[in-house]
Design an enzyme around this catalytic site. Sequence first.
Site, PDB file in Angstrom:
ATOM      1  N   TYR A 141       0.808  -0.935  -0.174  1.00 37.51           N
ATOM      2  CA  TYR A 141      -0.321  -0.086   0.479  1.00 37.51           C
ATOM      3  C   TYR A 141       0.836   1.217   0.108  1.00 37.51           C
ATOM      4  O   TYR A 141       2.031   1.499   0.851  1.00 37.51           O
ATOM      5  CB  TYR A 141      -0.924  -0.412   1.322  1.00 37.51           C
ATOM      6  CG  TYR A 141      -1.673   0.690   1.195  1.00 37.51           C
ATOM      7  CD1 TYR A 141      -1.808   2.280   0.457  1.00 37.51           C
ATOM      8  CD2 TYR A 141      -3.018   1.536   2.438  1.00 37.51           C
ATOM      9  CE1 TYR A 141      -2.664   3.362   0.496  1.00 37.51           C
ATOM     10  CE2 TYR A 141      -4.268   2.097   2.477  1.00 37.51           C
ATOM     11  CZ  TYR A 141      -4.071   3.145   1.399  1.00 37.51           C
ATOM     12  OH  TYR A 141      -4.317   4.341   1.990  1.00 37.51           O
ATOM     13  N   LYS A 169      -1.037  -1.070  -4.001  1.00 38.47           N
ATOM     14  CA  LYS A 169      -2.132  -0.358  -4.025  1.00 38.47           C
ATOM     15  C   LYS A 169      -1.803   0.770  -4.368  1.00 38.47           C
ATOM     16  O   LYS A 169      -0.874   1.717  -2.838  1.00 38.47           O
ATOM     17  CB  LYS A 169      -3.367  -0.824  -2.352  1.00 38.47           C
ATOM     18  CG  LYS A 169      -4.477   0.485  -2.117  1.00 38.47           C
ATOM     19  CD  LYS A 169      -4.824   0.472  -1.181  1.00 38.47           C
ATOM     20  CE  LYS A 169      -6.298   1.242  -0.669  1.00 38.47           C
ATOM     21  NZ  LYS A 169      -6.003   1.783  -1.062  1.00 38.47           N
TER      22      LYS A 169
END
Length: 311
Positions: A141, A169
């Site tokens: 992330y 992400k």
Amino acid sequence: MATSFDLSKFKGIIPAFYACYEEDGQISQERTYTLCDYYLQKQVQGVYVGGSSGECIYHNIEERKDVLTFVANRLKGKMTLIAHVGAPSTRDSILLAEHAASLGYDALSAIPPIYFTLPDHAVSSYWNDIIDATPLPFLIYNIPQTTGYTLRTPFYKELLKNEKVIGVKNSSMPTFDIERFKRTGGQNSIVFNGPDEQFVAGRIMGADGGIGGTYGAMPELFLMADQYILQGKFTEARELQSDINEIIVALCSLDGSMYAGIKEVLRRRGVNIGGVRLPLAGITEQDTARIDEIISLLQQAESRFISERIS
């Protein structure tokens, strides 16, 4: 990059799951189920549980475990479940990872360590310790605007040597980053667009799908935008993105937090999941008229675009 994981489940529209509270501010099992049912009805690809939109930094470990449990109870086997397990310490992150794995989640994800500025080798150890704790695939992330840490392409290339790392992400603002990460990982990797206001641009630049904090307020619009991309209708996709951005700008212009505004929109549309946890600001009296305007913007966009969606 080669992977033994089925990556088809990690595409499409995946809302970031919101924290659901009782009126006294405690985590609500019933309201968590309400939000799960809402997403099932909207036919999104999956949910990303325990991230920024889930107010994870304001929850203790047991509360985060409870949320992971409640969502799995309702949605396991019905849609893709990604557990965000990033925490201030490696120990707590591993505890959350092991819990998510025991519940049958499809993948894990984590932000880099926050507060202290750590070198890449320490960040690598943190992520790899989480990855090694379970058999699940892992999504990095990258959200530098809140963590203060920027994932660089050469470091990402090194992380991809761990076969459980299936992608990123990406919530940095440049869509250039999406193109670079996708090129680095290749077709056997996943890149999710993070910033909702550039979903269409991110998809065109190589993102396989999106994970977003505003998707819950308007899942139909993002599903339609994704369909336009798949159909090559880029003019329509751009026009829809413009309407989406008007809504996002309005949500970010409230006195209360964006998440408080989203939850009020959902409440008025029949999905009551409570408010937000302090220090996030709740909606104010002055926000009431603005919420009316947001709902009007939503209705206008839905009227323009949703009738075209192919079921």
